[in-house]
Design an enzyme around this catalytic site. Structure first.
Site, short mmCIF file in Angstrom:
data_model
loop_
_atom_site.label_atom_id
_atom_site.label_comp_id
_atom_site.label_asym_id
_atom_site.label_seq_id
_atom_site.Cartn_x
_atom_site.Cartn_y
_atom_site.Cartn_z
N ASN A 118 81.28 93.56 10.70
CA ASN A 118 81.67 92.19 10.37
C ASN A 118 80.79 91.21 11.14
O ASN A 118 79.56 91.28 11.02
CB ASN A 118 83.17 91.93 10.50
N ASP A 119 81.33 90.30 11.90
CA ASP A 119 80.60 89.12 12.40
C ASP A 119 79.24 89.44 13.03
O ASP A 119 79.15 90.34 13.88
CB ASP A 119 81.42 88.43 13.48
N PRO A 120 78.20 88.66 12.68
CA PRO A 120 76.96 88.71 13.45
C PRO A 120 77.19 88.04 14.79
O PRO A 120 77.80 86.98 14.87
CB PRO A 120 75.97 87.92 12.58
#
Length: 572
Positions: free
Chosen positions: A61-63
């Protein structure tokens, strides 16, 4: 005929709308304990992207913490090493010399200490004096509180910064009595000003979204400011805040600590309630540490968005060698968790985008980084091709499932544009009513991506122009709804947004990056962008087709269309 000026355009994965003016721990992911540590026996290649960032398998998920350091790009990201759903999260780590080819290293941060034993969540990287990189990240401690921690490279002589060590002074920041302990996360890249470092941490108080402000002289002892940098009513939890300067003139980027007369600031937040993001452009007053959005920037759910589709938890960084600001964003799956587990992977990062302030100074422009052009292979082009009502033209000789397409449409007249109903305030709803098969006056016209030979499946990206009392509105949309896949168990919404452009020359442009299960589209030179995940059953691999089409009664012309097969880079 002299065309009026186009002021606003609605762009979406499905259609574009153009306006022409004559003048426990609170988290964000579904939890599936039965799948968290279940790995597929074999990773399914069908629908896996070929030139987007993703690891060989499992959930991402999130960078996190993108940065350029000593000649190498680093990208950290939330990763489950044991399965294809959210859980067991670590900070995975990949490196690149060109933002296109990536090599995976060992994860940088694991949950090992009392202050992060229940999770190592998102954060950012900051380059400190003496060229020292630091990672700020959110940990979930033994009391289920969200706290802010720091880690440093174990060995600065290692060019890849393979190993990271956590500070003995963690947690650097714990929530005080005024802070919601389960809504206090995602520290930003810090900036230096007047003898202090500053950082933001996302939060909320009841339904008010908050960017908590902290200051520090030494990057270790942080003091909470008496007031937040900014907050907004009725927006809910602000995840993954990002705060950075942009120059008023030109397309260059700025270091996060840059200030000056010809500098504006951008505040972006990810909305936990809606699962999309919005940003404002405004003024940062350093004497009082307040950010004030411009009147032209809606400060709430109706605000400007980087992307009107499947795009979340974005993070920018300053890229010194190219003097640009680069944007990363996460595009999650629209498939079911059981299907994700069976295929062995879930989630991608969108193609990195360069962003800068539009000449009108009211929005940002986004465009795929120029390095992506190095992947272009076999090319097909169209010139001065008229499209009458109901006509479509095939784009052959390329791999339509793995392509880059740039097209410029010429609209000779707006006389036949449909009447715009003032009650149509939501572009996505309008796209659902006025889809690609609903004949209009001017439009819909655009591209049919990931199409099967007989159009049982296709995902249209198109424009549609309306006329109001004293102006024209144009809807630009990407519409995977219904026909994008014959499957009934996947999420297939329509996406749309408005775009501010000038149509006096009758030209309207579109670029789409197509990669098996994702379409990223950039309307009107990157003024409005839409990303969607798509899972065709017929239009796959070599059986996918690409068409340009027009279903409006007014003929339009393809002035120029270039389409390329995209090569596959080294990917983790």
């Amino acid at each position: 005929m002299k065309l009026p000026k186009l002021q606003w355009v609605l762009f979406s994965l499905c259609c574009y709308c153009v306006i022409i003016n004559n003048n426990g721990v609170e988290g964000s992911h579904d939890v599936h304990p039965q799948y968290m540590s279940h790995q597929a026996a074999r990773v399914t290649q069908l629908h896996r992207t070929s030139y987007h960032f993703q690891p060989p398998q499992n959930w991402i998920n999130d960078p996190n913490g993108p940065m350029f350091y000593n000649g190498i790009y680093h990208l950290f990201y939330q990763y489950n090493p044991k399965g294809a759903v959210w859980g067991n999260i670590v900070w995975a780590h990949s490196i690149s010399r060109n933002l296109i080819d990536w090599e995976a290293l060992e994860p940088a941060i694991h949950p090992t200490e009392p202050y992060d034993i229940n999770g190592c969540w998102s954060g950012s990287a900051t380059i400190l004096p003496r060229n020292l990189p630091a990672i700020l990240y959110t940990g979930i401690d033994t009391q289920q509180r969200q706290v802010q921690n720091i880690a440093f490279p174990a060995n600065l002589s290692d060019p890849y910064l393979t190993k990271w060590v956590k500070s003995s002074k963690n947690p650097l920041v714990a929530p005080d009595s005024s802070v919601n302990v389960s809504a206090f996360r995602d520290p930003t890249t810090a900036w230096w000003l007047n003898g202090h470092w500053r950082m933001l941490v996302g939060g909320k108080h009841h339904k008010r979204g908050i960017a908590h402000l902290y200051r520090s002289r030494d990057f270790v002892k942080w003091v909470k400011a008496k007031h937040p940098l900014h907050s907004a009513r009725h927006t809910g939890m602000w995840e993954c805040p990002d705060f950075f300067p942009v120059p008023v003139y030109g397309e260059n980027g700025l270091d996060t600590s840059s200030m000056g007369r010809n500098v504006r600031h951008v505040l972006k937040v990810s909305l936990d309630l809606t699962r999309y993001e919005y940003y404002t452009i405004g003024t940062y007053n350093p004497s009082i540490d307040r950010y004030i959005p411009d009147n032209s920037s809606a400060d709430g759910w109706d605000g400007l968005r980087y992307d009107y589709g499947n795009f979340y938890a974005s993070k920018t960084f300053y890229d010194p060698p190219h003097n640009r600001r680069v944007l990363w964003g996460w595009a999650n799956e629209s498939d079911t968790s059981s299907n994700d587990t069976a295929k062995g992977w879930a989630g991608i990062q969108t193609i990195p985008r360069t962003l800068w302030l539009d000449k009108g100074k009211k929005q940002l422009i986004q465009w795929p980084i120029r390095e992506i052009n190095t992947l272009r292979g076999q090319k097909f082009q169209v010139r001065n091709q008229e499209l009458k009502t109901g006509e479509k033209v095939n784009i052959p000789e390329i791999s339509a499932a793995q392509a880059d397409v740039e097209v410029a449409f010429y609209v000779p007249s707006l006389e036949k544009a449909e009447e715009f109903d003032p009650s149509w305030v939501n572009a996505q709803d309008l796209c659902g009513m006025k889809g690609s098969t609903v004949q209009g006056g001017v439009g819909p016209f655009g591209l049919l991506t990931l199409a099967s030979e007989h159009l049982e499946e296709y995902t249209p990206v198109f424009f549609r122009i309306f006329k109001a009392k004293d102006k024209h509105k144009s809807l630009c949309a990407l519409m995977p709804k219904g026909g994008s896949s014959l499957r009934t168990d996947v999420y297939k919404p329509s996406f749309a947004g408005f775009v501010n452009v000038d149509l006096k020359d009758g030209m309207l442009s579109l670029r789409s990056l197509i990669d098996h299960s994702v379409v990223e589209s950039f309307g009107a030179g990157g003024k409005t962008c839409i990303t969607s995940r798509i899972y065709p059953t017929l239009a796959v691999m070599k059986k996918a087709h690409l068409y340009a089409f027009n279903n409006g009664t007014e003929a339009v012309t393809i002035k120029k269309l270039n389409a390329w097969t995209m090569h596959t880079p080294q990917m983790n």
